[in-house]
Design a protein around this motif. Sequence first.
Motif, PDB file in Angstrom:
ATOM      1  N   SER A  63       0.767  -1.089   0.192  1.00  0.00           N
ATOM      2  CA  SER A  63      -0.112   0.035   0.009  1.00  0.00           C
ATOM      3  C   SER A  63       0.872   1.281   0.187  1.00  0.00           C
ATOM      4  O   SER A  63       2.083   1.213   0.237  1.00  0.00           O
ATOM      5  CB  SER A  63      -0.976   0.104   1.260  1.00  0.00           C
ATOM      6  OG  SER A  63      -0.186   0.106   2.360  1.00  0.00           O
ATOM      7  N   GLY A  64       0.320   2.304  -0.197  1.00  0.00           N
ATOM      8  CA  GLY A  64       0.732   3.815  -0.101  1.00  0.00           C
ATOM      9  C   GLY A  64       1.507   4.011   1.237  1.00  0.00           C
ATOM     10  O   GLY A  64       1.268   3.304   2.152  1.00  0.00           O
ATOM     11  N   PRO A  65       2.612   4.699   1.199  1.00  0.00           N
ATOM     12  CA  PRO A  65       3.328   5.097   2.433  1.00  0.00           C
ATOM     13  C   PRO A  65       2.677   5.817   3.500  1.00  0.00           C
ATOM     14  O   PRO A  65       1.736   6.539   2.889  1.00  0.00           O
ATOM     15  CB  PRO A  65       4.434   6.156   1.766  1.00  0.00           C
ATOM     16  CG  PRO A  65       3.998   6.625   0.730  1.00  0.00           C
ATOM     17  CD  PRO A  65       2.941   5.623   0.138  1.00  0.00           C
ATOM     18  N   GLU A  66       2.825   5.564   4.453  1.00  0.00           N
ATOM     19  CA  GLU A  66       2.181   6.337   5.661  1.00  0.00           C
ATOM     20  C   GLU A  66       3.161   7.611   6.027  1.00  0.00           C
ATOM     21  O   GLU A  66       4.405   7.427   5.953  1.00  0.00           O
ATOM     22  CB  GLU A  66       1.862   5.504   7.038  1.00  0.00           C
ATOM     23  CG  GLU A  66       0.918   4.265   6.688  1.00  0.00           C
ATOM     24  CD  GLU A  66       0.654   3.622   7.882  1.00  0.00           C
ATOM     25  OE1 GLU A  66       0.475   4.141   9.000  1.00  0.00           O
ATOM     26  OE2 GLU A  66      -0.127   2.408   7.909  1.00  0.00           O
ATOM     27  N   VAL A  67       2.292   8.687   6.382  1.00  0.00           N
ATOM     28  CA  VAL A  67       3.221   9.699   6.554  1.00  0.00           C
ATOM     29  C   VAL A  67       2.910  10.217   7.990  1.00  0.00           C
ATOM     30  O   VAL A  67       1.787  10.102   8.582  1.00  0.00           O
ATOM     31  CB  VAL A  67       2.582  11.148   5.725  1.00  0.00           C
ATOM     32  CG1 VAL A  67       3.242  12.263   6.054  1.00  0.00           C
ATOM     33  CG2 VAL A  67       2.742  10.657   4.147  1.00  0.00           C
ATOM     34  N   GLY A 105       7.016   2.885  -5.343  1.00  0.00           N
ATOM     35  CA  GLY A 105       6.057   2.495  -4.081  1.00  0.00           C
ATOM     36  C   GLY A 105       5.644   0.976  -4.422  1.00  0.00           C
ATOM     37  O   GLY A 105       6.012  -0.024  -4.807  1.00  0.00           O
ATOM     38  N   PRO A 106       4.244   0.937  -4.361  1.00  0.00           N
ATOM     39  CA  PRO A 106       3.310  -0.404  -4.425  1.00  0.00           C
ATOM     40  C   PRO A 106       2.871  -0.512  -5.703  1.00  0.00           C
ATOM     41  O   PRO A 106       2.283  -1.501  -6.212  1.00  0.00           O
ATOM     42  CB  PRO A 106       2.176  -0.351  -3.405  1.00  0.00           C
ATOM     43  CG  PRO A 106       1.788   1.096  -3.531  1.00  0.00           C
ATOM     44  CD  PRO A 106       3.122   1.900  -3.655  1.00  0.00           C
ATOM     45  N   ILE A 107       3.581   0.298  -6.963  1.00  0.00           N
ATOM     46  CA  ILE A 107       2.643   0.391  -8.073  1.00  0.00           C
ATOM     47  C   ILE A 107       3.929  -0.107  -9.107  1.00  0.00           C
ATOM     48  O   ILE A 107       5.013   0.663  -8.980  1.00  0.00           O
ATOM     49  CB  ILE A 107       2.264   1.487  -8.526  1.00  0.00           C
ATOM     50  CG1 ILE A 107       0.961   1.924  -7.428  1.00  0.00           C
ATOM     51  CG2 ILE A 107       1.768   1.857 -10.059  1.00  0.00           C
ATOM     52  CD1 ILE A 107       0.499   3.375  -7.564  1.00  0.00           C
ATOM     53  N   GLU A 108       3.740  -0.981 -10.067  1.00  0.00           N
ATOM     54  CA  GLU A 108       4.637  -1.212 -11.075  1.00  0.00           C
ATOM     55  C   GLU A 108       4.222  -0.342 -12.382  1.00  0.00           C
ATOM     56  O   GLU A 108       3.208  -0.286 -12.748  1.00  0.00           O
ATOM     57  CB  GLU A 108       4.615  -2.825 -11.385  1.00  0.00           C
ATOM     58  CG  GLU A 108       5.634  -3.206 -12.541  1.00  0.00           C
ATOM     59  CD  GLU A 108       5.713  -4.648 -12.836  1.00  0.00           C
ATOM     60  OE1 GLU A 108       6.003  -4.969 -14.058  1.00  0.00           O
ATOM     61  OE2 GLU A 108       5.448  -5.396 -11.936  1.00  0.00           O
ATOM     62  N   MET A 109       5.240   0.105 -12.876  1.00  0.00           N
ATOM     63  CA  MET A 109       5.320   1.208 -14.143  1.00  0.00           C
ATOM     64  C   MET A 109       6.407   1.041 -14.953  1.00  0.00           C
ATOM     65  O   MET A 109       7.468   0.540 -14.442  1.00  0.00           O
ATOM     66  CB  MET A 109       4.739   2.588 -13.881  1.00  0.00           C
ATOM     67  CG  MET A 109       5.826   3.327 -12.838  1.00  0.00           C
ATOM     68  SD  MET A 109       5.351   4.781 -12.530  1.00  0.00           S
ATOM     69  CE  MET A 109       4.149   4.641 -11.209  1.00  0.00           C
TER      70      MET A 109
END
Length: 194
Positions: A63-67, A105-109
């Motif tokens: 999942s996305g990073p926690e801030v 992050g959690p996304i492949e591109m």
Amino acid sequence: MSTLDLRPAVRATAAVVAAVPEDTLDRTTPCPDWSVADLLDHLGGLAVAFTMSARKQPLGMTSGPEVDGSRLEDGWRDRIAAALHELGDAWATTPGAFEGRTEAGPIEMEAGEAALVGLNEVVVHGWDLASATGTPYAADPAAVATCRAFVESFDAPGANDGSGLFGPRVSIADDASDLERLLAAVGRRPDWTP
């Protein structure tokens, strides 16, 4: 794409990080619900994530990073500035950085797209941080133009209602600068103040 140099942009944002006054950490920022400390935490995290992206090293995120600005430790200015410089160096010196696919992050591109996303994060958040803290920001004109072309190259779902990647687009004057046009395209008001 292999000519994209992120180093001027990271230098500009690292200079803002290094100059952040301690008494501004609790201030609001153009990023909804984020304090200056939260934004700094995010900048430090994204610098590491996009460095690993250039090197094709997976983060293992689901999942996305926690801030969380409360994680800022003694010496955070030096750590975040160094991480930003490493980000720029990684994309400039890692063989094959712009080739193939990678994780952001959690996304492949596509790797070249990841570099553009990282550059946009650095440029826009550099402005966010400078605006929130009253710190001068010498945004790299080439980076701003590259980010603006990238952001304006697609009409992301929710571009006008805030449900997309950015906030709703902001109307600006016809004679607005490239930086102001980039900011408006990602939902920032160029005249924002804390």
